[in-house]
Write a protein that holds these residues in place. Structure first.
Motif, short mmCIF file in Angstrom:
data_model
loop_
_atom_site.label_atom_id
_atom_site.label_comp_id
_atom_site.label_asym_id
_atom_site.label_seq_id
_atom_site.Cartn_x
_atom_site.Cartn_y
_atom_site.Cartn_z
N HIS A 74 -1.67 -3.85 3.28
CA HIS A 74 -1.27 -2.98 4.39
C HIS A 74 -0.39 -3.69 5.42
O HIS A 74 0.02 -3.07 6.40
N ARG A 91 -4.75 -4.97 -6.84
CA ARG A 91 -6.07 -5.14 -6.20
C ARG A 91 -6.65 -6.52 -6.50
O ARG A 91 -7.45 -7.05 -5.71
N THR A 101 -5.45 -8.90 -0.90
CA THR A 101 -6.53 -8.30 -0.12
C THR A 101 -6.03 -6.96 0.45
O THR A 101 -4.82 -6.70 0.47
N ASP A 102 -6.95 -6.15 0.94
CA ASP A 102 -6.56 -4.90 1.61
C ASP A 102 -5.63 -5.19 2.78
O ASP A 102 -4.64 -4.49 3.00
N ALA A 136 0.82 -1.22 0.00
CA ALA A 136 0.00 0.00 0.00
C ALA A 136 0.85 1.27 0.00
O ALA A 136 0.49 2.27 -0.62
#
Length: 195
Positions: free
Chosen positions: A159, A150, A154-155, A136
């Protein structure tokens, strides 16, 4: 925590069979080759075109002790394939120094550490780059700059500092590794002397 001077560390440890995983433009490769000064072997791991280019540049400077271990740019190919092939070819540990500056992702570098562990001689060193790096926050592969990430992560994964996971969950928990420099440099414990 500053950047490790890999070239100075190679010189200080007098290691002679070096693996550099993730070579960038080859600046570290050149420094290591100069330090080896024709002695030992430098293995380069990255995409085939990158390792071929850097190896050719080093050979032009007179360093013939370089082995290019490239992989394709296919999505599921990586430096782990040539590492696995070396493991298959050698029944004893090969490297005494490994610099891992690869994909910085769990999917690549957790397996890379397993392979490195099998290929690293007792008493050898492994250096990890970018302990706190995240997808990120990356200036080059963040999802705004490189939208395909993306679809790949995953998010949470984007992160999470994934090199930190490799170091904290695999290396620090392995009693055969001594921490030399916090979160960066680890030494595989030398083999015990026979009694």
């Amino acid at each position: 925590m500053g950047q490790v001077d890999v070239v100075a560390l190679v010189a200080a440890t007098q290691c002679r069979t070096i693996a550099e995983i993730g070579i960038g433009t080859g600046r570290t490769s050149l420094g290591v080759a100069q330090t080896l000064d024709g002695d030992g072997v430098l293995y380069l791991f990255d995409f085939q075109e990158k390792v071929d280019t850097v190896a050719a540049q080093l050979r032009e400077r007179g360093y013939s002790n370089v082995i290019a271990c490239g992989c394709s740019s296919r999505r599921l190919d990586s430096y782990n394939w040539p590492l696995a092939k070396l493991l298959r070819e050698h029944d004893r540990p090969l490297f005494d120094f490994v610099y891992l500056d690869g994909a910085h992702t769990w999917v690549h570098d957790a397996l890379a550490f397993l392979l490195i562990d099998r290929l690293l001689q007792p008493g050898g060193y492994v250096v990890f780059d970018d302990y706190d790096w995240t997808i990120a926050a990356s200036p080059t592969v963040n999802p705004n700059r490189t939208p395909i990430v993306r679809e790949l992560y995953t998010d949470e994964q984007m992160h999470t500092p994934q090199v930190k996971w490799v170091v904290d969950l695999l290396v620090k928990r392995d009693p055969s590794y001594l921490e030399i420099s916090e979160n960066q440099i680890y030494r595989k414990r030398p083999a015990p002397l026979p009694t």
